[in-house]
Design a protein around this motif. Structure first.
Motif, mmCIF file in Angstrom:
data_model
loop_
_atom_site.group_PDB
_atom_site.id
_atom_site.type_symbol
_atom_site.label_atom_id
_atom_site.label_comp_id
_atom_site.label_asym_id
_atom_site.label_seq_id
_atom_site.Cartn_x
_atom_site.Cartn_y
_atom_site.Cartn_z
ATOM 1 N N LEU A 91 51.254 -44.111 37.949
ATOM 2 C CA LEU A 91 51.370 -45.507 37.455
ATOM 3 C C LEU A 91 50.711 -46.644 38.620
ATOM 4 C CD1 LEU A 91 52.106 -47.538 35.411
ATOM 5 C CD2 LEU A 91 54.341 -47.727 36.263
ATOM 6 N N ALA A 92 51.089 -46.491 39.962
ATOM 7 C CA ALA A 92 50.562 -46.986 40.941
ATOM 8 C C ALA A 92 49.099 -46.899 41.018
ATOM 9 C CB ALA A 92 51.350 -46.639 42.156
ATOM 10 N N ALA A 93 48.707 -45.709 40.978
ATOM 11 C CA ALA A 93 47.067 -45.341 41.055
ATOM 12 C C ALA A 93 46.527 -46.133 39.731
ATOM 13 C CB ALA A 93 47.020 -43.903 40.815
ATOM 14 N N GLY A 94 47.170 -45.826 38.637
ATOM 15 C CA GLY A 94 46.379 -46.700 37.404
ATOM 16 C C GLY A 94 46.371 -48.276 37.634
ATOM 17 N N VAL A 95 47.523 -48.670 38.140
ATOM 18 C CA VAL A 95 47.342 -50.113 38.314
ATOM 19 C C VAL A 95 46.190 -50.466 39.274
ATOM 20 C CG1 VAL A 95 48.734 -52.271 39.325
ATOM 21 C CG2 VAL A 95 49.777 -50.617 37.561
ATOM 22 N N SER A 96 46.188 -49.812 40.461
ATOM 23 C CA SER A 96 45.047 -50.042 41.376
ATOM 24 C C SER A 96 43.839 -49.730 40.677
ATOM 25 C CB SER A 96 45.115 -48.842 42.427
ATOM 26 O OG SER A 96 46.276 -49.293 43.076
ATOM 27 N N LEU A 97 43.479 -48.805 39.767
ATOM 28 C CA LEU A 97 42.103 -48.787 39.230
ATOM 29 C C LEU A 97 42.059 -49.893 38.379
ATOM 30 C CD1 LEU A 97 42.244 -44.893 38.250
ATOM 31 C CD2 LEU A 97 40.703 -46.138 40.020
ATOM 32 N N SER A 150 39.109 -49.702 45.393
ATOM 33 C CA SER A 150 38.054 -48.763 45.392
ATOM 34 C C SER A 150 38.580 -47.534 46.187
ATOM 35 C CB SER A 150 36.750 -49.101 45.938
ATOM 36 O OG SER A 150 37.155 -49.678 47.494
ATOM 37 N N ARG A 151 39.730 -47.729 46.691
ATOM 38 C CA ARG A 151 40.544 -46.826 47.601
ATOM 39 C C ARG A 151 40.964 -45.498 46.665
ATOM 40 N NH1 ARG A 151 44.764 -49.822 50.586
ATOM 41 N NH2 ARG A 151 44.482 -50.853 48.400
ATOM 42 N N VAL A 152 41.404 -45.757 45.438
ATOM 43 C CA VAL A 152 41.784 -44.547 44.437
ATOM 44 C C VAL A 152 40.517 -43.815 43.877
ATOM 45 C CG1 VAL A 152 43.107 -44.463 42.281
ATOM 46 C CG2 VAL A 152 43.642 -46.179 43.840
ATOM 47 N N THR A 153 40.464 -42.760 44.276
ATOM 48 C CA THR A 153 39.631 -41.942 43.897
ATOM 49 C C THR A 153 40.093 -40.694 43.300
ATOM 50 O OG1 THR A 153 39.439 -40.811 46.241
ATOM 51 C CG2 THR A 153 38.154 -42.420 45.513
ATOM 52 N N TRP A 154 39.474 -39.577 42.651
ATOM 53 C CA TRP A 154 39.716 -38.510 42.317
ATOM 54 C C TRP A 154 40.689 -37.529 43.172
ATOM 55 C CZ3 TRP A 154 41.000 -36.799 37.837
ATOM 56 C CH2 TRP A 154 41.424 -35.475 37.498
ATOM 57 N N THR A 204 42.090 -38.794 45.805
ATOM 58 C CA THR A 204 43.450 -39.254 45.895
ATOM 59 C C THR A 204 44.502 -38.732 45.221
ATOM 60 O OG1 THR A 204 42.470 -41.433 46.834
ATOM 61 C CG2 THR A 204 44.686 -41.407 46.178
ATOM 62 N N LEU A 205 43.978 -38.558 43.702
ATOM 63 C CA LEU A 205 44.969 -38.239 42.739
ATOM 64 C C LEU A 205 45.188 -36.783 42.793
ATOM 65 C CD1 LEU A 205 43.431 -40.249 39.674
ATOM 66 C CD2 LEU A 205 45.693 -40.845 40.971
ATOM 67 N N THR A 206 44.285 -36.072 43.297
ATOM 68 C CA THR A 206 44.552 -34.684 43.432
ATOM 69 C C THR A 206 44.865 -33.883 44.617
ATOM 70 O OG1 THR A 206 42.048 -34.147 43.803
ATOM 71 C CG2 THR A 206 42.559 -33.919 41.569
ATOM 72 N N GLU A 207 44.641 -34.743 45.803
ATOM 73 C CA GLU A 207 45.122 -34.129 47.209
ATOM 74 C C GLU A 207 46.328 -34.873 47.541
ATOM 75 O OE1 GLU A 207 41.850 -34.346 49.413
ATOM 76 O OE2 GLU A 207 40.712 -33.088 48.054
ATOM 77 N N GLU A 208 46.525 -36.120 47.637
ATOM 78 C CA GLU A 208 47.516 -37.058 48.483
ATOM 79 C C GLU A 208 48.760 -37.403 47.296
ATOM 80 O OE1 GLU A 208 46.005 -40.622 49.938
ATOM 81 O OE2 GLU A 208 44.162 -39.463 50.808
ATOM 82 N N VAL A 209 48.457 -37.390 46.134
ATOM 83 C CA VAL A 209 49.663 -37.811 45.267
ATOM 84 C C VAL A 209 50.563 -36.578 45.089
ATOM 85 C CG1 VAL A 209 50.074 -38.362 42.639
ATOM 86 C CG2 VAL A 209 48.445 -39.895 44.081
ATOM 87 N N PRO A 210 50.083 -35.444 44.995
ATOM 88 C CA PRO A 210 50.801 -34.376 44.652
ATOM 89 C C PRO A 210 51.672 -34.177 45.887
ATOM 90 C CG PRO A 210 48.945 -33.762 43.706
ATOM 91 C CD PRO A 210 48.630 -34.819 44.550
ATOM 92 N N VAL A 211 51.056 -34.163 47.227
ATOM 93 C CA VAL A 211 51.950 -34.091 48.498
ATOM 94 C C VAL A 211 53.076 -35.178 48.340
ATOM 95 C CG1 VAL A 211 51.524 -34.194 50.947
ATOM 96 C CG2 VAL A 211 49.771 -33.036 49.505
#
Length: 154
Positions: free
Chosen positions: A104-110, A115-119, A121-128
């Protein structure tokens, strides 16, 4: 009152200690998210949403506040509401909140053009971050719900 103190303490520990840690894979647990969820479990939807909103505002202005003020306030207000509903019991509710909040935070940022929210970010940082937050959840939830009886909505 105790819930607010727990959230404030979680914010201080997050900013002063946890965010400075160098954990494997580069993520850190979100203690404020867990504190809001734990406090909301025992207090209900409306107090949880209000506590989440104000906790989010504090997170938004705390260093390194590199995003618009109000973004995380919105996310934590929704987390507080969902956790206050307690659908499915405390464990299920906490897992749901921990899984949904970063997305949700990534969606709001988008939506606001961050511009710091990238694919990656979603696949590497968010799961960790989700894994570390789930690992810390028993401790933080136990600390924030001590002395309160979890409240469940029907």
């Amino acid at each position: 009152m105790i819930g607010g103190l727990c959230v404030l303490l979680a914010l201080l520990v997050q900013v002063m200690l946890v965010n400075r840690m160098s954990l494997p894979a580069g993520g850190v647990p979100d203690l404020v998210l867990l504190a809001v969820a734990g406090a909301a479990l025992g207090r209900g939807e409306v107090p949880g949403a209000v506590l989440g909103f104000f906790a989010g505002l504090l997170v938004d202005i705390a260093p390194p506040g590199a995003h618009l003020i109000g973004q995380y306030a919105f996310v934590l207000a929704l987390v507080g509401y969902v956790a206050g509903r307690g659908a499915g019991g405390p464990a299920t509710t906490v897992v749901l909140c921990v899984l949904v909040a970063p997305l949700l935070a990534a969606g709001v940022s988008l939506l606001v053009g961050d511009s710091r929210v990238t694919w990656s970010t979603l696949t590497e940082e968010v799961p960790v971050t989700v894994v570390y937050t789930l690992l810390m959840s028993p401790v933080v939830i136990w600390l924030t719900t001590r002395g309160t009886q979890p409240r469940y909505s029907t």
